[in-house]
Design an enzyme around this catalytic site. Structure first.
Site, short mmCIF file in Angstrom:
data_model
loop_
_atom_site.label_atom_id
_atom_site.label_comp_id
_atom_site.label_asym_id
_atom_site.label_seq_id
_atom_site.Cartn_x
_atom_site.Cartn_y
_atom_site.Cartn_z
N LYS A 53 -36.74 36.21 22.21
CA LYS A 53 -36.87 37.17 21.11
C LYS A 53 -37.35 36.47 19.84
O LYS A 53 -38.18 36.99 19.11
CB LYS A 53 -35.51 37.87 20.87
N GLN A 97 -26.21 39.50 20.16
CA GLN A 97 -26.53 39.28 21.57
C GLN A 97 -25.28 39.51 22.45
O GLN A 97 -24.22 38.94 22.19
CB GLN A 97 -27.08 37.85 21.76
N ASP A 120 -30.92 47.33 18.24
CA ASP A 120 -30.59 47.45 19.67
C ASP A 120 -30.24 48.89 20.03
O ASP A 120 -30.13 49.23 21.21
CB ASP A 120 -29.40 46.54 20.02
#
Ligand code: NAD
Length: 283
Positions: A53, A97, A120
């Protein structure tokens, strides 16, 4: 014999588009979008995802900051960091994460992220908005799958779609996104009896389990579209859920692993970061 959906190429095209869009945003606002990533602990798979990412952000002109913490980080300390990033005007996107260590309540952390920075798409405001067909900051993997189906002109409306996964990351948001496009959606999971009975009815079969060779040729309808989200690592080799070599002979379209859904997930994260920036700055 199935045509292969090239997620890598699609993602690279999206990255190019994002790069141009970021250049235009820099001209207009004198700053680029910034993404803050929080990584707790040293899960090897998480390390790989975070570095992929980071690299993708850099290639597209998005600032990427990584905050690393040991797995002894407390829930309170993590909430404090999120609140600091929520208040920081220079940060447009926040990504925590997953998975988090077991002593941290993931749902509580997702709720703490400002929904306008929730790239997200796991904050309840954004997941709730999916109910109302609003996909502004939708979860990256489901959105990436929808983009792939659209790019390859797969008819969603009226199709039987079978998803094998009922998590909040993949199956649940994807089911809502497909329902809003008028598909008939069946969601299967570990408790589903006779999986094959369901998969054989799928015009579009989406598997996200993480179990190698879960989906064999006899479980797939002739000419089905097969999307493989699963990732498992055996002796350092990455595999999906689908017996690719044999299922390919029967399907009409299929995604490979690697090079299918994975790169698209990262591409949508970039898209969401730019979207979050625009929501925060556009007059
Ligand atoms: P999860 O563990 O939360 O969900 C797994 C799902 O599979 C659950 O719904 C579970 O009930 C179901 N399941 C487990 N065993 C099964 C079986 N034998 N038969 C039928 N269903 C079964 O995991 P997740 O975060 O949703 O991720 C699922 C998989 O997708 C993992 O392999 C993960 O690495 C992968 N993934 C890939 C991407 C990507 O970008 N390619 C993104 C997210 C997740």
């Amino acid at each position: 014999m199935a045509a292969i959906i090239d997620g890598k190429k699609m993602a690279s095209d999206i990255k190019e588009e994002i790069k141009t869009e970021v250049e235009n945003l820099v001209k207009e606002y004198r700053k680029s979008p910034s993404l803050a990533t929080i990584l707790v602990g040293n899960n090897p798979a998480s390390e790989i995802y975070v570095s992929l990412k980071y690299k993708a952000c850099k290639e597209s002109g998005i600032n990427s900051l990584i905050y690393r913490f040991s797995d002894t980080l407390t829930e309170e300390e993590l909430l404090k960091k999120i609140s600091e990033l929520n208040a920081n005007k220079e940060i447009n996107g926040i990504l925590v994460q997953l998975p988090l260590p077991k002593h941290i309540n993931t749902e509580m952390i997702m709720e703490a992220i400002n929904y306008k920075k929730d790239v997200d798409g796991f904050n309840p405001v954004n997941s709730g908005r999916l109910m109302n067909n609003c996909e502004t900051l939708a979860p990256c993997t489901p959105k990436g799958i929808i983009l792939m189906l659209e790019k390859y002109n797969v008819e969603i409306e009226g199709s039987n779609v079978v998803i094998i996964n009922h998590s909040s990351v993949v199956g649940k948001p994807l089911a809502l996104m497909l329902l809003s496009r008028n598909a008939t959606v069946t969601v299967c999971h570990i408790w589903t009896k006779n999986l094959k009975e369901h998969t054989l009815k799928a015009d579009i079969l989406i598997s996200a389990v993480g179990k190698r060779d879960l989906i064999t040729e006899d479980m797939v309808k002739e000419n089905a579209v097969v999307i493989d989200v699963g990732i498992s690592r055996v002796n350092g080799k990455i595999s999906g859920d689908v017996d690719f070599k044999n299922v390919k002979k029967k399907a009409s379209l299929i995604t490979p692993v690697p090079g299918g859904v994975g790169p698209m997930t990262v591409a949508v994260l970039l898209k969401n970061t730019v979207e979050a920036f625009k929501m925060q700055y556009k007059r």
